[in-house]
Design an enzyme around this catalytic site. Structure first.
Site, PDB file in Angstrom:
ATOM      1  N   ALA A  46     -22.245 -84.382  23.137  1.00 20.78           N
ATOM      2  CA  ALA A  46     -21.445 -83.192  23.820  1.00 20.78           C
ATOM      3  C   ALA A  46     -20.289 -82.441  23.783  1.00 20.78           C
ATOM      4  CB  ALA A  46     -21.120 -83.441  25.519  1.00 20.78           C
ATOM      5  N   LYS A  47     -19.457 -80.691  24.547  1.00 14.94           N
ATOM      6  CA  LYS A  47     -19.274 -80.249  23.313  1.00 14.94           C
ATOM      7  C   LYS A  47     -17.946 -79.637  24.373  1.00 14.94           C
ATOM      8  CE  LYS A  47     -16.670 -80.685  19.335  1.00 14.94           C
ATOM      9  NZ  LYS A  47     -16.522 -81.953  18.703  1.00 14.94           N
TER      10      LYS A  47
END
Ligand code: GLU
Length: 414
Positions: A101-102
């Site tokens: 994720a980011k």
């Protein structure tokens, strides 16, 4: 190049080599979930400003999402998508039970006061609160954020939950559930990798020269470790310019200078000269470490590189076109997902410590980090050698095979 297009292209190249099932490719190419939020902030002068923020979960197939939060004026939705995808490959490659994720907020943190930064961090956290959590998605620091940012995120999440939940983010200050060694983990991992690479190829690290692009959380740590190991760091750059010295730069002095709050570019040392950043990649050296942003080594400058090995401290610093040029020139690229995995690995340790409420000492953190990252290096190196392919392709093969197995085992709901 659009970073998300670049990330998908890197995946396609390897999928093709591996004869990856087209359904799996389809599955891995798409983003699981993406949230765009608007972040209103009351500025110190009383005016309102609205910032845009993102949290992208590329894959949670192997565990909760994992990945940093970037505060930068250059942040775009597609950049965050690419960075989330790269996190999926990274956690899978090192066999961490986590996904990718980011997050990001389009803001220059240097232009905000301490109070404004706190407000933006807390409101961003509140806006993404439903999709993060120790068993959902665990943010961490990245470009433009730090341990204090994580402290505000942890506090905001905890206040909304009615209890303290340290495992919601990693990279926190040690006093509130952070892990020893986390702030330097990416640089430490890079050092373990380059040391092992030199051992494997019977190269003497001490007689090698290095250039480092970026002197932040990653660049400064690897530069310091190389300097301490007796290796010559001949060039270091930041946004304002590049320092160059054939004799090597005194990294400890430069670090003291920056830590005391002075401007990087005002540093002075006998025999160290300033050269423009456009000439950074032309510098002849043995080890080149891009430790800043993505898209730095492209088809336009890859031909200029005059080094033996590129150690990717940043995420996505080399484009696929540049990769081809470097391969032809005989320059080895130690890819980001392998080389800079130390941050994610120690984040995983921090998450485990938080959940168990039992904390490790620095010695244990570093020895377990070394074990994981060198084991991955060995696996990647073996495949690259056997199949005569670049280290990036070998690393992707391992990461993607593991994900493909997980997709097959879990099947598609409903
Ligand atoms: N931002 C770091 C990276 O790109 C660390 C991510 C994390 O610890 O979750 O690897």
């Amino acid at each position: 190049m659009n970073p998300f297009e670049m990330a998908k292209k890197q995946l396609e190249i390897v999928a093709d080599q591996m004869n990856l099932d087209s359904n799996i490719l389809c599955f891995l190419k798409r983003i699981e979930r993406s949230l765009i939020v608007s972040i209103p902030v009351v500025m110190d002068d009383g005016s309102f400003k609205i910032f845009e923020g993102y949290r992208v979960q590329h894959s949670t197939i192997r565990g909760p999402g994992k990945g940093g939060v970037r505060f930068s004026e250059l942040v775009t939705h597609d950049e965050v998508k690419a960075l989330a995808m790269w996190m999926t490959w990274k956690t899978s490659l090192h066999n961490l039970p986590l996904g990718g994720a980011k997050g990001g907020v389009c803001v220059d943190p240097k232009k905000l006061s301490v109070k404004e930064l706190e407000h933006i961090t807390r409101r961003y956290t509140a806006e993404i609160i439903d999709i993060i959590g120790p068993d959902k998605d665990v943010p961490a620091p990245d470009v433009g954020t730090n341990a204090q940012t994580m402290a505000y995120m942890m506090d905001t999440y905890s206040m909304q939950s009615g209890k303290t939940i340290p495992g919601v983010v990693t990279g926190k200050p040690i006093e509130i559930g952070g892990s020893p060694g986390r702030s330097t983990a990416t640089g430490t991992g890079l050092f373990f990798i380059i040391e092992q690479y030199c051992k494997t190829l019977k190269l003497d690290l001490k007689s090698m020269t290095t250039s480092v692009q970026g002197f932040g959380k990653v660049g400064s740590v690897i530069a310091k470790k190389l300097y301490k190991a007796g290796s010559k760091v001949i060039a270091v750059s930041d946004l304002d310019g590049t320092f160059y010295s054939e004799k090597g730069i005194n990294i400890n002095k430069l670090l003291d200078w920056v830590k005391s709050g002075k401007n990087f570019i005002d540093y002075k040392e006998k025999s160290v000269k300033i050269i423009p950043n456009k000439d950074f990649f032309k510098i002849k050296c043995d080890i080149l470490i891009p430790a800043a942003l993505e898209n730095q080594i492209t088809e336009n400058n890859a031909g200029d590189l005059d080094c033996k090995v590129v150690l990717e401290g940043a995420n996505g610093p080399t484009t696929p076109e540049a990769d081809k040029i470097l391969e032809k020139k005989g320059i080895v690229v130690i890819p980001d997902i392998l080389a800079n995995g130390g941050g994610a690995i120690v984040s995983y340790f921090e998450y485990v410590q938080d959940i168990n409420a039992y904390y490790w000492d620095l010695e244990r953190v570093n020895s377990e980090l070394k074990k994981i990252i060198l084991n991955t290096f060995e696996n990647v190196y073996k495949i690259a050698k056997k199949e005569k392919i670049p280290l990036r392709d070998a690393a992707y093969r391992i990461a993607i095979s593991r994900l493909a197995t997980a997709v097959k085992l879990r099947g598609v709901f409903p």
